[in-house]
Design a protein around this motif. Structure first.
Motif, PDB file in Angstrom:
ATOM      1  N   ILE A 178       0.876  -1.181   0.000  1.00 47.64           N
ATOM      2  CA  ILE A 178       0.000   0.000   0.000  1.00 47.64           C
ATOM      3  C   ILE A 178       0.909   1.225   0.000  1.00 47.64           C
ATOM      4  CG2 ILE A 178      -1.842   1.244   1.164  1.00 47.64           C
ATOM      5  CD1 ILE A 178      -2.700  -1.504   0.254  1.00 47.64           C
ATOM      6  N   GLU A 179       0.708   2.111  -0.994  1.00 45.50           N
ATOM      7  CA  GLU A 179       1.624   3.232  -1.148  1.00 45.50           C
ATOM      8  C   GLU A 179       0.868   4.539  -1.372  1.00 45.50           C
ATOM      9  OE1 GLU A 179       4.599   2.395  -4.077  1.00 45.50           O
ATOM     10  OE2 GLU A 179       5.137   0.459  -3.175  1.00 45.50           O
ATOM     11  N   LYS A 180       1.573   5.646  -1.138  1.00 50.64           N
ATOM     12  CA  LYS A 180       1.000   6.963  -1.420  1.00 50.64           C
ATOM     13  C   LYS A 180       0.816   7.126  -2.926  1.00 50.64           C
ATOM     14  CE  LYS A 180       3.032   9.308   2.587  1.00 50.64           C
ATOM     15  NZ  LYS A 180       3.968  10.385   3.027  1.00 50.64           N
ATOM     16  N   ILE A 181      -0.196   7.890  -3.294  1.00 43.00           N
ATOM     17  CA  ILE A 181      -0.447   8.112  -4.713  1.00 43.00           C
ATOM     18  C   ILE A 181       0.669   8.959  -5.323  1.00 43.00           C
ATOM     19  CG2 ILE A 181      -2.946   7.887  -4.531  1.00 43.00           C
ATOM     20  CD1 ILE A 181      -3.149  10.920  -4.483  1.00 43.00           C
ATOM     21  N   SER A 182       0.962   8.700  -6.607  1.00 42.05           N
ATOM     22  CA  SER A 182       1.975   9.442  -7.339  1.00 42.05           C
ATOM     23  C   SER A 182       1.303  10.491  -8.227  1.00 42.05           C
ATOM     24  CB  SER A 182       2.794   8.483  -8.201  1.00 42.05           C
ATOM     25  OG  SER A 182       1.971   7.950  -9.236  1.00 42.05           O
ATOM     26  N   GLU A 183       2.115  11.308  -8.894  1.00 46.17           N
ATOM     27  CA  GLU A 183       1.561  12.283  -9.829  1.00 46.17           C
ATOM     28  C   GLU A 183       0.843  11.590 -10.977  1.00 46.17           C
ATOM     29  OE1 GLU A 183       1.259  15.638  -9.732  1.00 46.17           O
ATOM     30  OE2 GLU A 183       1.944  15.352  -7.662  1.00 46.17           O
ATOM     31  N   ASN A 184       1.419  10.489 -11.469  1.00 41.19           N
ATOM     32  CA  ASN A 184       0.745   9.738 -12.532  1.00 41.19           C
ATOM     33  C   ASN A 184      -0.600   9.196 -12.070  1.00 41.19           C
ATOM     34  OD1 ASN A 184       2.436  10.091 -14.674  1.00 41.19           O
ATOM     35  ND2 ASN A 184       3.330   8.039 -14.635  1.00 41.19           N
ATOM     36  N   ASP A 185      -0.662   8.737 -10.819  1.00 42.27           N
ATOM     37  CA  ASP A 185      -1.942   8.256 -10.276  1.00 42.27           C
ATOM     38  C   ASP A 185      -2.974   9.376 -10.276  1.00 42.27           C
ATOM     39  OD1 ASP A 185      -0.825   5.739  -9.763  1.00 42.27           O
ATOM     40  OD2 ASP A 185      -0.171   6.334  -7.759  1.00 42.27           O
ATOM     41  N   LYS A 186      -2.544  10.575  -9.850  1.00 38.71           N
ATOM     42  CA  LYS A 186      -3.454  11.723  -9.827  1.00 38.71           C
ATOM     43  C   LYS A 186      -3.967  12.055 -11.226  1.00 38.71           C
ATOM     44  CE  LYS A 186      -1.175  13.940  -5.862  1.00 38.71           C
ATOM     45  NZ  LYS A 186      -0.372  15.122  -5.432  1.00 38.71           N
ATOM     46  N   ASN A 187      -3.085  11.896 -12.225  1.00 40.23           N
ATOM     47  CA  ASN A 187      -3.442  12.259 -13.590  1.00 40.23           C
ATOM     48  C   ASN A 187      -4.300  11.209 -14.294  1.00 40.23           C
ATOM     49  OD1 ASN A 187      -2.020  14.695 -13.498  1.00 40.23           O
ATOM     50  ND2 ASN A 187      -0.112  13.758 -14.193  1.00 40.23           N
ATOM     51  N   TYR A 188      -4.106   9.936 -13.947  1.00 42.62           N
ATOM     52  CA  TYR A 188      -4.701   8.877 -14.770  1.00 42.62           C
ATOM     53  C   TYR A 188      -5.627   7.919 -14.029  1.00 42.62           C
ATOM     54  CZ  TYR A 188      -1.244  10.480 -18.132  1.00 42.62           C
ATOM     55  OH  TYR A 188      -0.502  11.255 -18.985  1.00 42.62           O
ATOM     56  N   LEU A 189      -5.860   8.145 -12.735  1.00 44.35           N
ATOM     57  CA  LEU A 189      -6.810   7.325 -11.989  1.00 44.35           C
ATOM     58  C   LEU A 189      -7.911   8.201 -11.414  1.00 44.35           C
ATOM     59  CD1 LEU A 189      -4.471   4.883  -9.988  1.00 44.35           C
ATOM     60  CD2 LEU A 189      -5.780   4.385 -12.065  1.00 44.35           C
ATOM     61  N   ASP A 190      -9.130   7.662 -11.357  1.00 41.48           N
ATOM     62  CA  ASP A 190     -10.248   8.355 -10.709  1.00 41.48           C
ATOM     63  C   ASP A 190     -10.160   8.078  -9.209  1.00 41.48           C
ATOM     64  OD1 ASP A 190     -11.338   9.441 -13.049  1.00 41.48           O
ATOM     65  OD2 ASP A 190     -12.375   7.569 -13.513  1.00 41.48           O
ATOM     66  N   LEU A 191      -9.355   8.865  -8.517  1.00 43.80           N
ATOM     67  CA  LEU A 191      -9.017   8.571  -7.132  1.00 43.80           C
ATOM     68  C   LEU A 191     -10.045   9.065  -6.128  1.00 43.80           C
ATOM     69  CD1 LEU A 191      -5.214   9.438  -7.316  1.00 43.80           C
ATOM     70  CD2 LEU A 191      -6.197   7.154  -7.021  1.00 43.80           C
ATOM     71  N   GLY A 192     -10.834  10.083  -6.491  1.00 44.40           N
ATOM     72  CA  GLY A 192     -11.731  10.654  -5.492  1.00 44.40           C
ATOM     73  C   GLY A 192     -10.911  11.224  -4.339  1.00 44.40           C
ATOM     74  N   LYS A 193     -11.213  10.785  -3.119  1.00 41.93           N
ATOM     75  CA  LYS A 193     -10.493  11.267  -1.942  1.00 41.93           C
ATOM     76  C   LYS A 193      -9.352  10.338  -1.538  1.00 41.93           C
ATOM     77  CE  LYS A 193     -14.521  13.708  -0.037  1.00 41.93           C
ATOM     78  NZ  LYS A 193     -15.424  13.845   1.138  1.00 41.93           N
ATOM     79  N   ASP A 194      -9.092   9.309  -2.349  1.00 40.65           N
ATOM     80  CA  ASP A 194      -8.038   8.346  -2.007  1.00 40.65           C
ATOM     81  C   ASP A 194      -6.674   9.020  -1.961  1.00 40.65           C
ATOM     82  OD1 ASP A 194      -9.993   6.475  -2.020  1.00 40.65           O
ATOM     83  OD2 ASP A 194      -9.369   5.480  -3.874  1.00 40.65           O
ATOM     84  N   LEU A 195      -5.886   8.674  -0.962  1.00 40.16           N
ATOM     85  CA  LEU A 195      -4.513   9.157  -0.854  1.00 40.16           C
ATOM     86  C   LEU A 195      -3.507   8.030  -1.009  1.00 40.16           C
ATOM     87  CD1 LEU A 195      -4.908  11.626   2.154  1.00 40.16           C
ATOM     88  CD2 LEU A 195      -4.883  12.170  -0.287  1.00 40.16           C
TER      89      LEU A 195
END
Length: 232
Positions: A178-195
């Motif tokens: 389990i890891e912190k989100i990356s910039e790519n995750d922010k750009n390409y995943l629908d994260l909502g409030k996920d960190l």
């Protein structure tokens, strides 16, 4: 229709109609035997099929729990490619290629992937859209000499199907964190409030012992159940 198939279909209907809601337990095997007037082995076949298709999770001593179907069971102990999982569980999916290039490993990339320095690789970043949501971000490194003429179209589909035209795939070593989100995750995943995301890193090998792939796969926390079967 065989008896266990009839029981499977009946229990599936009751689950889908919320007679057995998510996170509840099915009746015990003994109670199901009485209800359907069949042997325990027949009940177990029906329950095994329900588990295989992602409706329940069987736990020794705790019975059969109905799974939340808004999540997708991901078998981490099996070498199942993504397209096989889509076909098996029949969920809606699209793949979008974010990046497709050739790259030579430097020291840092060699340490990450396990490939020696100066190895020529395909680098492919793929966004997986599951049931309308960007849910998985895969970054793959594939040895170019294993698939020298890989195309972007093939990368959109199943890499393993392309590789297995000329090679036999044997096994993979996986690490799940389990890891912190990356910039790519922010750009390409629908994260909502996920960190945080679930990260699966894997090294895959051919039957001759050669490593042919390194994958780093980022998954939304709430969309998958990571499952395995442990036997003694």
């Amino acid at each position: 229709m065989k008896k266990y198939q009839f029981i499977y279909a009946d229990l599936e209907k009751k689950i889908l109609e919320s007679e057995f809601p998510a996170n509840s337990n099915l009746p015990t095997e003994k109670d199901l035997q009485t209800t359907y007037q069949v042997s325990r082995s027949t009940i177990r076949k029906a329950l095994d099929l329900l588990q295989e298709n992602g409706y329940i999770k069987k736990t020794q001593g705790q019975g059969s729990q109905v799974l939340n179907r808004t999540t997708i069971p991901l078998p981490v102990a099996q070498l199942t490619n993504y397209q096989q999982l889509v076909n098996q569980l029949n969920f809606s999916s699209q793949t979008r290629i974010i990046a497709f290039s050739k790259i030579i490993t430097d020291q840092k990339l060699s340490q990450l992937t396990g490939f020696p320095e100066q190895t020529l690789l395909w680098k492919i970043i793929r966004q997986r859209i599951v049931n309308g949501k960007a849910t998985i971000l895969d970054t793959d490194y594939i040895k170019k000499d294993i698939v020298p003429a890989l195309t972007k179209e093939e990368a959109t589909k199943s890499l393993y199907s392309t590789i297995e035209q000329n090679h036999r795939i044997d096994f993979a070593k996986k690490e799940i964190t389990i890891e912190k989100i990356s910039e790519n995750d922010k750009n390409y995943l629908d994260l909502g409030k996920d960190l945080q995301i679930v990260c699966i890193r894997s090294k895959a090998y051919l039957t001759d012992g050669r490593q042919f792939q390194f994958t780093e796969s980022h998954h939304k926390l709430d969309k998958f159940q990571f499952t395995t079967i442990a036997k003694r």
